[in-house]
Design a protein around this motif. Structure first.
Motif, PDB file in Angstrom:
ATOM      1  N   LYS A  34       0.878  -1.543   0.220  1.00 43.93           N
ATOM      2  CA  LYS A  34       0.056  -0.228   0.126  1.00 43.93           C
ATOM      3  C   LYS A  34       0.715   1.267   0.113  1.00 43.93           C
ATOM      4  O   LYS A  34       1.045   2.384  -0.683  1.00 43.93           O
ATOM      5  CB  LYS A  34      -0.876  -0.212   1.029  1.00 43.93           C
ATOM      6  N   GLU A  38       1.372   4.009  -3.057  1.00 44.65           N
ATOM      7  CA  GLU A  38       0.471   5.536  -2.677  1.00 44.65           C
ATOM      8  C   GLU A  38       2.047   6.508  -3.190  1.00 44.65           C
ATOM      9  O   GLU A  38       1.308   7.872  -4.030  1.00 44.65           O
ATOM     10  CB  GLU A  38      -0.083   5.659  -1.713  1.00 44.65           C
ATOM     11  N   PRO A  42       1.235   6.760  -7.337  1.00 42.48           N
ATOM     12  CA  PRO A  42      -0.067   7.034  -6.690  1.00 42.48           C
ATOM     13  C   PRO A  42      -1.712   7.661  -7.754  1.00 42.48           C
ATOM     14  O   PRO A  42      -2.566   7.968  -7.375  1.00 42.48           O
ATOM     15  CB  PRO A  42       0.857   9.090  -6.747  1.00 42.48           C
ATOM     16  N   ILE A  45      -3.531   5.091  -7.156  1.00 45.30           N
ATOM     17  CA  ILE A  45      -4.826   4.693  -5.987  1.00 45.30           C
ATOM     18  C   ILE A  45      -5.678   6.053  -6.710  1.00 45.30           C
ATOM     19  O   ILE A  45      -7.016   5.945  -5.759  1.00 45.30           O
ATOM     20  CB  ILE A  45      -3.639   5.783  -5.433  1.00 45.30           C
TER      21      ILE A  45
END
Length: 92
Positions: A34, A38, A42, A45
Motif C-alpha cells: 500500500k 501510494e 499515486p 491510487i
C-alpha cells in the motif's frame, strides 16, 4: 549503464526499499505494498474508486497465496501496468 539497465536497477532498488520497512527484505507485506503504491504510483491510487479496489489489486498480486508480494510478483505488476499504459496489453 543503458536506459534499460538503469530501469531494472531502479525496480530492484524500489522493491528493496519498501520491502525493508518491516525487516523482511524478500517480500512486501500488505502495508508495504500500500505504501509503495501510494508513493510510487499515486495516479493508480487516485483512479481507484474505493479502498476495496486497492485491496483487490494487492490480493491479486499474491500469486502463490502467501499473503505477501515477492519480487517476481512485483515485477508482474509493473509489467502489466506498463503494458496497459503503453496500450499494448493483449496485442500480438
Amino acid at each position: 549503464m543503458t536506459q534499460l539497465e538503469t530501469a531494472m536497477a531502479i525496480l530492484m532498488k524500489v522493491f528493496d526499499q519498501y520491502a525493508a520497512a518491516d525487516g523482511k527484505t524478500s517480500s512486501l507485506s500488505k502495508a508495504e505494498v500500500k505504501t509503495l503504491l501510494e508513493k510510487e504510483l499515486p495516479q493508480l491510487i487516485k483512479q481507484a474508486k474505493n479502498k476495496e479496489d486497492v485491496d483487490k489489486l494487492i490480493k491479486s498480486l499474491d500469486f502463490n497465496g502467501d499473503a505477501e508480494v515477492d519480487f517476481e510478483e512485483f515485477v508482474v505488476l509493473v509489467a502489466a501496468l506498463t503494458c496497459s499504459c503503453h496500450g499494448r496489453q493483449g496485442k500480438k
